[in-house]
Write a protein that holds these residues in place. Structure first.
Motif, mmCIF file in Angstrom:
data_model
loop_
_atom_site.group_PDB
_atom_site.id
_atom_site.type_symbol
_atom_site.label_atom_id
_atom_site.label_comp_id
_atom_site.label_asym_id
_atom_site.label_seq_id
_atom_site.Cartn_x
_atom_site.Cartn_y
_atom_site.Cartn_z
ATOM 1 N N MET A 140 0.268 11.611 1.902
ATOM 2 C CA MET A 140 0.976 10.323 1.895
ATOM 3 C C MET A 140 -0.025 9.192 1.712
ATOM 4 N N ALA A 141 0.443 8.146 1.017
ATOM 5 C CA ALA A 141 -0.332 6.914 0.889
ATOM 6 C C ALA A 141 0.438 5.800 1.578
ATOM 7 N N HIS A 142 -0.192 5.169 2.562
ATOM 8 C CA HIS A 142 0.436 4.038 3.256
ATOM 9 C C HIS A 142 -0.280 2.775 2.800
ATOM 10 N N ILE A 143 0.505 1.840 2.254
ATOM 11 C CA ILE A 143 -0.058 0.610 1.696
ATOM 12 C C ILE A 143 0.535 -0.544 2.474
ATOM 13 N N PHE A 144 -0.327 -1.304 3.125
ATOM 14 C CA PHE A 144 0.090 -2.311 4.110
ATOM 15 C C PHE A 144 -0.501 -3.656 3.734
ATOM 16 N N ILE A 145 0.299 -4.716 3.719
ATOM 17 C CA ILE A 145 -0.208 -6.046 3.405
ATOM 18 C C ILE A 145 -0.407 -6.832 4.700
ATOM 19 N N LYS A 146 -1.589 -7.452 4.837
ATOM 20 C CA LYS A 146 -1.960 -8.107 6.103
ATOM 21 C C LYS A 146 -1.537 -9.571 6.145
ATOM 22 N N HIS A 147 -0.344 -9.865 5.682
ATOM 23 C CA HIS A 147 0.126 -11.249 5.606
ATOM 24 C C HIS A 147 1.607 -11.285 5.951
ATOM 25 N N THR A 148 2.096 -12.472 6.311
ATOM 26 C CA THR A 148 3.499 -12.605 6.702
ATOM 27 C C THR A 148 4.306 -13.453 5.711
ATOM 28 N N SER A 149 3.691 -13.829 4.593
ATOM 29 C CA SER A 149 4.452 -14.561 3.577
ATOM 30 C C SER A 149 4.290 -13.924 2.190
ATOM 31 N N LEU B 19 5.476 -6.077 0.118
ATOM 32 C CA LEU B 19 5.352 -4.977 -0.834
ATOM 33 C C LEU B 19 6.694 -4.275 -0.951
ATOM 34 N N THR B 20 7.063 -3.888 -2.164
ATOM 35 C CA THR B 20 8.251 -3.060 -2.316
ATOM 36 C C THR B 20 8.075 -2.189 -3.557
ATOM 37 N N ASN C 182 3.380 10.144 -6.149
ATOM 38 C CA ASN C 182 4.542 10.873 -6.675
ATOM 39 C C ASN C 182 5.745 9.927 -6.755
ATOM 40 N N LEU C 183 5.694 9.065 -7.760
ATOM 41 C CA LEU C 183 6.768 8.092 -7.978
ATOM 42 C C LEU C 183 7.722 8.611 -9.046
ATOM 43 N N GLY C 184 8.965 8.131 -9.013
ATOM 44 C CA GLY C 184 9.887 8.402 -10.103
ATOM 45 C C GLY C 184 9.436 7.693 -11.373
ATOM 46 N N THR C 185 9.974 8.148 -12.497
ATOM 47 C CA THR C 185 9.596 7.617 -13.811
ATOM 48 C C THR C 185 9.666 6.095 -13.890
ATOM 49 N N TRP C 186 10.674 5.519 -13.254
ATOM 50 C CA TRP C 186 10.914 4.087 -13.386
ATOM 51 C C TRP C 186 10.452 3.286 -12.181
ATOM 52 N N GLN C 187 9.733 3.938 -11.270
ATOM 53 C CA GLN C 187 9.302 3.223 -10.062
ATOM 54 C C GLN C 187 7.914 2.622 -10.206
ATOM 55 N N GLY C 188 7.761 1.425 -9.690
ATOM 56 C CA GLY C 188 6.460 0.769 -9.644
ATOM 57 C C GLY C 188 6.285 0.047 -8.326
ATOM 58 N N LEU C 189 5.036 -0.178 -7.945
ATOM 59 C CA LEU C 189 4.719 -0.915 -6.722
ATOM 60 C C LEU C 189 4.676 -2.409 -7.047
ATOM 61 N N TYR C 190 5.403 -3.195 -6.258
ATOM 62 C CA TYR C 190 5.434 -4.653 -6.458
ATOM 63 C C TYR C 190 4.651 -5.354 -5.347
#
Lengths: 139, 139, 139
Positions: A37-46, A49-50, A111-119
């Protein structure tokens, strides 16, 4: 196996930005993990990630339009207004979308679906660079 | 201990569907884990996963009604309209609810509260089967 | 290394409550982990967990105001009304915010940004104590 890295993302304009390749390119250690698993965490409140559609740029523009409607600026009930009209909506949007995503790792890749991207979802008008913490684990 | 499996969920109607038992029944490996985590990830951008009330079917109907109100079809600001009026709302709903859930594993079972169930949230009118990736880890 | 603990949170009023210190103080085992993840899961469907601004109490009040607007009580389309006007909105709010957060662990501490805090989001008018399950893993 554990690996953890803080990555500074470039400053971007308010809106929704595809960062899958940018993040994956900074993680050569992914190749050492066959299942994990990859856990990606943003250290901000404004900012947040989706994961969503990775092909048509108008999807990302529609995200910005819709979130501005669903979480408006200058709502009469906001009390936290001292940091500008975009600040309180930014906190709300970030909580709705979330401060982290977790992605399965399979055979050394996200392991993302074909149409999935990280925003990267930047909710402030004038944001600086953003820090994320990536934690990889697996075997 | 690591275990990973892709599971194809049956095609369902647009709406919110309880799939706890369906998923758990395909994971006999859960029994080998006394303490750990289950990460369940959907590989699509117009369907999502969440956890909510597992008893009264009207709760799931109210989810559908409310999400249709909060994220309407045919909003005047949508630019991504070529895939039908249900497409852009589906991407938004999926991002709001999330593409994965993580559930603690305790003594070989999902450690859910009494009233919690896993929902497959299908946001398209005519969806096909959906793929999920389940990653189990623990000891 | 794996560690798991169920913690009973004190009953709080409806609204958004900062619980970072309360949770961290019950996890002395964090110190044994130099790199890892903390998964915090709430075993209820009308309360939720999120991460947001940890300094100004009016931010938490604005969360309550905004969520009450975005997910109103007594919407004409609700069918699940037998448990009171705050019940169905509570399920919706909880699904939007999420039943768990995952926080990176670095050098024995939650690796949060300066302004980030863990929120208990209580969506019911008269709630009892809430159970969370914390799972720590790392090395």
């Amino acid at each position: 196996m554990w690996f953890q890295k803080e990555i500074r993302l470039p400053a971007v304009q308010r809106g929704f930005h595809l960062i899958t390749d940018l993040v994956e390119s900074q993680l050569p250690e992914l190749e050492e993990i066959s299942m994990g698993m990859a856990h990606i965490f943003i250290k901000h409140t404004s900012a947040s990630l989706t994961i969503s559609e990775n092909a048509d740029p108008t999807v990302r523009q529609d995200f910005e339009s819709h979130f501005n409607k669903m979480v408006p600026e200058n709502a009469p009930y906001y009390q936290h207004t001292s940091e500008g009209p975009d600040d309180m909506p930014a906190h709300l949007k970030a909580a709705i979308l979330g401060s982290s995503v977790t992605i399965p790792i399979t055979n050394g890749r996200f392991n993302l679906g074909t149409w999935q991207g990280l925003y990267l979802c930047e909710h402030r008008n004038h944001a600086s660079k953003r820090w994320i913490v990536v934690t990889l684990t697996g075997n």
